[in-house]
Design a protein around this motif. Structure first.
Motif, PDB file in Angstrom:
ATOM      1  N   GLY A  94       0.757  -1.145  -0.005  1.00  0.00           N
ATOM      2  CA  GLY A  94       0.159  -0.095  -0.022  1.00  0.00           C
ATOM      3  C   GLY A  94       0.693   1.356  -0.105  1.00  0.00           C
ATOM      4  O   GLY A  94       0.268   2.345   0.092  1.00  0.00           O
ATOM      5  N   VAL A  95       2.104   1.143  -0.128  1.00  0.00           N
ATOM      6  CA  VAL A  95       2.817   2.433  -0.313  1.00  0.00           C
ATOM      7  C   VAL A  95       2.824   3.182  -1.553  1.00  0.00           C
ATOM      8  O   VAL A  95       2.693   4.451  -1.433  1.00  0.00           O
ATOM      9  CB  VAL A  95       4.443   1.739  -0.357  1.00  0.00           C
ATOM     10  N   THR A  96       2.632   2.437  -2.668  1.00  0.00           N
ATOM     11  CA  THR A  96       2.289   3.204  -4.049  1.00  0.00           C
ATOM     12  C   THR A  96       0.930   2.617  -4.478  1.00  0.00           C
ATOM     13  O   THR A  96       0.607   1.398  -4.087  1.00  0.00           O
ATOM     14  CB  THR A  96       3.295   2.921  -4.930  1.00  0.00           C
ATOM     15  N   GLN A  97       0.487   3.109  -5.719  1.00  0.00           N
ATOM     16  CA  GLN A  97      -0.489   2.524  -6.377  1.00  0.00           C
ATOM     17  C   GLN A  97      -0.033   2.633  -7.876  1.00  0.00           C
ATOM     18  O   GLN A  97      -0.849   3.257  -8.664  1.00  0.00           O
ATOM     19  CB  GLN A  97      -1.869   3.624  -6.116  1.00  0.00           C
ATOM     20  N   ILE A  98       0.607   2.006  -8.154  1.00  0.00           N
ATOM     21  CA  ILE A  98       1.184   1.603  -9.694  1.00  0.00           C
ATOM     22  C   ILE A  98      -0.028   0.660 -10.269  1.00  0.00           C
ATOM     23  O   ILE A  98      -0.038  -0.501  -9.820  1.00  0.00           O
ATOM     24  CB  ILE A  98       2.574   0.965  -9.619  1.00  0.00           C
ATOM     25  N   SER A  99      -0.429   1.105 -11.386  1.00  0.00           N
ATOM     26  CA  SER A  99      -1.238   0.447 -12.156  1.00  0.00           C
ATOM     27  C   SER A  99      -0.862  -0.851 -12.777  1.00  0.00           C
ATOM     28  O   SER A  99       0.415  -1.027 -13.088  1.00  0.00           O
ATOM     29  CB  SER A  99      -2.150   1.273 -13.282  1.00  0.00           C
ATOM     30  N   PRO A 100      -1.808  -1.888 -13.044  1.00  0.00           N
ATOM     31  CA  PRO A 100      -1.331  -3.235 -13.517  1.00  0.00           C
ATOM     32  C   PRO A 100      -0.415  -2.999 -14.915  1.00  0.00           C
ATOM     33  O   PRO A 100       0.240  -3.581 -15.229  1.00  0.00           O
ATOM     34  CB  PRO A 100      -2.520  -3.926 -13.912  1.00  0.00           C
ATOM     35  N   SER A 101      -1.027  -2.028 -15.713  1.00  0.00           N
ATOM     36  CA  SER A 101      -0.312  -1.512 -16.837  1.00  0.00           C
ATOM     37  C   SER A 101       0.914  -0.934 -16.822  1.00  0.00           C
ATOM     38  O   SER A 101       2.064  -1.243 -17.566  1.00  0.00           O
ATOM     39  CB  SER A 101      -1.100  -0.463 -17.830  1.00  0.00           C
ATOM     40  N   GLY A 102       1.240  -0.366 -15.593  1.00  0.00           N
ATOM     41  CA  GLY A 102       2.569   0.112 -15.205  1.00  0.00           C
ATOM     42  C   GLY A 102       3.628  -0.950 -14.998  1.00  0.00           C
ATOM     43  O   GLY A 102       4.744  -0.846 -15.274  1.00  0.00           O
ATOM     44  N   ILE A 103       3.229  -2.044 -14.211  1.00  0.00           N
ATOM     45  CA  ILE A 103       3.912  -3.160 -13.906  1.00  0.00           C
ATOM     46  C   ILE A 103       4.066  -4.054 -15.160  1.00  0.00           C
ATOM     47  O   ILE A 103       5.099  -4.440 -15.482  1.00  0.00           O
ATOM     48  CB  ILE A 103       3.340  -4.127 -12.915  1.00  0.00           C
ATOM     49  N   GLN A 104       3.189  -4.171 -16.048  1.00  0.00           N
ATOM     50  CA  GLN A 104       3.332  -4.581 -17.184  1.00  0.00           C
ATOM     51  C   GLN A 104       4.487  -3.785 -18.069  1.00  0.00           C
ATOM     52  O   GLN A 104       5.296  -4.781 -18.798  1.00  0.00           O
ATOM     53  CB  GLN A 104       1.995  -4.354 -18.062  1.00  0.00           C
ATOM     54  N   ASP A 105       4.590  -2.551 -17.984  1.00  0.00           N
ATOM     55  CA  ASP A 105       5.468  -1.951 -18.819  1.00  0.00           C
ATOM     56  C   ASP A 105       6.747  -2.427 -18.314  1.00  0.00           C
ATOM     57  O   ASP A 105       7.875  -2.367 -18.958  1.00  0.00           O
ATOM     58  CB  ASP A 105       5.297  -0.302 -18.926  1.00  0.00           C
ATOM     59  N   MET A 106       7.098  -2.310 -17.138  1.00  0.00           N
ATOM     60  CA  MET A 106       8.434  -2.695 -16.179  1.00  0.00           C
ATOM     61  C   MET A 106       8.686  -4.298 -17.043  1.00  0.00           C
ATOM     62  O   MET A 106       9.768  -4.498 -17.114  1.00  0.00           O
ATOM     63  CB  MET A 106       8.244  -2.742 -14.864  1.00  0.00           C
ATOM     64  N   ALA A 107       7.806  -5.077 -16.923  1.00  0.00           N
ATOM     65  CA  ALA A 107       7.947  -6.361 -17.285  1.00  0.00           C
ATOM     66  C   ALA A 107       8.547  -6.378 -18.914  1.00  0.00           C
ATOM     67  O   ALA A 107       9.336  -7.073 -19.183  1.00  0.00           O
ATOM     68  CB  ALA A 107       6.836  -7.175 -17.161  1.00  0.00           C
ATOM     69  N   LYS A 108       8.096  -5.517 -19.564  1.00  0.00           N
ATOM     70  CA  LYS A 108       8.394  -5.433 -20.975  1.00  0.00           C
ATOM     71  C   LYS A 108       9.977  -5.021 -20.887  1.00  0.00           C
ATOM     72  O   LYS A 108      10.875  -5.466 -22.050  1.00  0.00           O
ATOM     73  CB  LYS A 108       7.445  -4.331 -21.814  1.00  0.00           C
ATOM     74  N   LEU A 109      10.266  -3.877 -20.242  1.00  0.00           N
ATOM     75  CA  LEU A 109      11.630  -3.547 -20.070  1.00  0.00           C
ATOM     76  C   LEU A 109      12.461  -4.626 -19.605  1.00  0.00           C
ATOM     77  O   LEU A 109      13.541  -4.735 -20.319  1.00  0.00           O
ATOM     78  CB  LEU A 109      11.743  -2.137 -19.087  1.00  0.00           C
ATOM     79  N   THR A 110      12.187  -5.276 -18.661  1.00  0.00           N
ATOM     80  CA  THR A 110      12.928  -6.266 -18.274  1.00  0.00           C
ATOM     81  C   THR A 110      13.221  -7.413 -19.246  1.00  0.00           C
ATOM     82  O   THR A 110      14.330  -8.102 -19.566  1.00  0.00           O
ATOM     83  CB  THR A 110      12.296  -7.100 -17.134  1.00  0.00           C
ATOM     84  N   PHE A 111      12.151  -7.621 -20.189  1.00  0.00           N
ATOM     85  CA  PHE A 111      12.155  -8.583 -21.014  1.00  0.00           C
ATOM     86  C   PHE A 111      13.094  -8.004 -22.248  1.00  0.00           C
ATOM     87  O   PHE A 111      14.170  -8.661 -22.606  1.00  0.00           O
ATOM     88  CB  PHE A 111      10.792  -8.769 -21.885  1.00  0.00           C
ATOM     89  N   ALA A 112      13.066  -6.618 -22.568  1.00  0.00           N
ATOM     90  CA  ALA A 112      13.903  -5.977 -23.540  1.00  0.00           C
ATOM     91  C   ALA A 112      15.302  -6.199 -23.258  1.00  0.00           C
ATOM     92  O   ALA A 112      16.503  -6.388 -23.828  1.00  0.00           O
ATOM     93  CB  ALA A 112      13.682  -4.750 -23.638  1.00  0.00           C
ATOM     94  N   MET A 113      15.576  -6.120 -21.589  1.00  0.00           N
ATOM     95  CA  MET A 113      17.149  -6.081 -21.280  1.00  0.00           C
ATOM     96  C   MET A 113      17.696  -7.562 -21.498  1.00  0.00           C
ATOM     97  O   MET A 113      18.902  -7.651 -21.789  1.00  0.00           O
ATOM     98  CB  MET A 113      17.283  -5.631 -19.804  1.00  0.00           C
TER      99      MET A 113
END
Length: 366
Positions: free
Chosen positions: A212-231
């Protein structure tokens, strides 16, 4: 937990000091170097990721950007650990006691440590300047002057980060075997620091959401997953580029690097394990996450992230240990585990201290 991690860090330090003065000092200093380059690369990647988001004006990521900054808490400790490495130079780097005339202008003790310490000090100072620029209170969200200032600091940070981290690859890793050389190893080290760096920031974002520290949307987490995939793709691209050039050239002074790691047990099996656990499985899973609705549960994703971190850590072992001694055993003893646990404890404690200092600002909505 603070007391527990403090005890683990102290135990790791004691084990290291005892081991460094023992007859097996080479093994102890080798695992120390592995941990130093892994955790320092991970710590400095957080501000670099935040700097990339700042320069590209990634408006979906203000909370993720602030979470990425939290790894900077380890940087002061990292600098002290770099200073400690000086004591192990004769054990790790053969050119210290047996200079190579053709490379003496670059590989000499004063210049080696001068550029290492000066660049690290400047980079770490700029990282904290960027932290202060981003984590300020009572600033209008659309202040153009402040945005321009943050962009300037981010650009300086990224330029210093690229130069300094590349030199860590060339100096701290490649010069372990001063006869072998590769023009791509510096860039390769940068990329292999960014892969677990993006994974760590993604994991911390998921964890902050769950608490509950932040409220990052599921799409935001999805974007981070995409960047991890790219790396992950970028990592394998750099590896194959380096392998292809060395294989095609077939020069013994270059091919010895791969021969000692792919055909000498146990390193050949370990190399394949790194490929499967660190890239093939994460690549297959993350490829599936590129499309479709962003998931709200991330248990499998978290396991994938852990696989990436472990693989890159073992990959650092694969680079360091055979370079020092091809007959050196894989570090699975209690001593190596405790030293590694000590580094992890220092990383966790330093991030806790950072969070305690900046917690109110990390919770702000923008």
């Amino acid at each position: 937990m603070t007391v527990f991690w403090s005890l683990v860090a102290a135990l790791g330090a004691v084990v290291f000091l005892v081991g460094a003065s023992s007859s097996n000092a080479q093994q102890v200093w080798s695992i120390y170097l592995v941990n130093l380059v892994f955790w320092s690369g991970l710590a400095v990647s957080g501000p670099a990721i935040a700097g990339m988001m700042q320069v590209t004006e990634a408006r979906w990521s203000p909370s993720v950007r602030r979470i990425a900054l939290t790894t900077a808490g380890f940087l002061p400790i990292s600098f002290v650990l770099f200073l400690v490495l000086y004591a192990g130079q004769t054990v790790l780097y053969p050119w210290v006691t047996t200079p190579i005339p053709a490379k003496a202008a670059w590989l000499n003790v004063p210049f080696f440590w001068l550029r290492t310490y000066v660049l690290a000090a400047i980079l770490f100072a700029v990282c904290f300047a960027f932290v202060r620029a981003l984590l300020r209170d009572a600033l209008p969200p659309d202040d153009e002057r402040e945005r321009a200032h943050r962009n300037r600091v981010a650009v300086i940070l990224l330029m210093l980060w690229l130069v300094t981290v590349s030199l860590w690859g060339f100096d701290l890793l490649m010069s372990l075997d001063p006869v072998w050389y590769s023009g791509l190893l510096g860039g390769y080290y940068v990329v292999t620091s960014m892969y677990p760096g993006f994974g760590l920031v993604t994991f911390l974002a998921i964890r902050a959401n769950a608490r509950g520290v932040t409220q990052i949307s599921p799409s935001g987490i999805q974007d981070m997953a995409k960047l991890t995939f790219a790396m992950s793709v970028f990592w394998m691209y750099f590896f194959f580029s380096q392998y292809l050039v060395i294989w095609y050239g077939n020069i013994p002074i270059e091919t010895r690097f791969f021969l000692s790691r792919f055909f000498n047990p146990p390193w050949g099996q370990i190399a394949w394990a790194i490929f499967i656990v660190g890239w093939l499985i994460p690549f297959s899973y993350l490829l599936k996450r590129l499309t479709g609705r962003p998931p709200t549960r991330h248990k499998v994703f978290t396991v994938i992230l852990f696989m990436g971190w472990i693989a890159i850590f073992v990959e650092r072992i694969l680079i360091v240990f055979p370079s020092i001694d091809k007959n050196m055993r894989f570090p699975l003893g209690i001593r190596e585990i405790l030293i590694t646990a000590g580094f992890f404890a220092l990383f966790a404690l330093s991030r806790q201290r950072f969070l305690a200092k900046y917690q109110p600002l990390l919770r702000q909505p923008r």
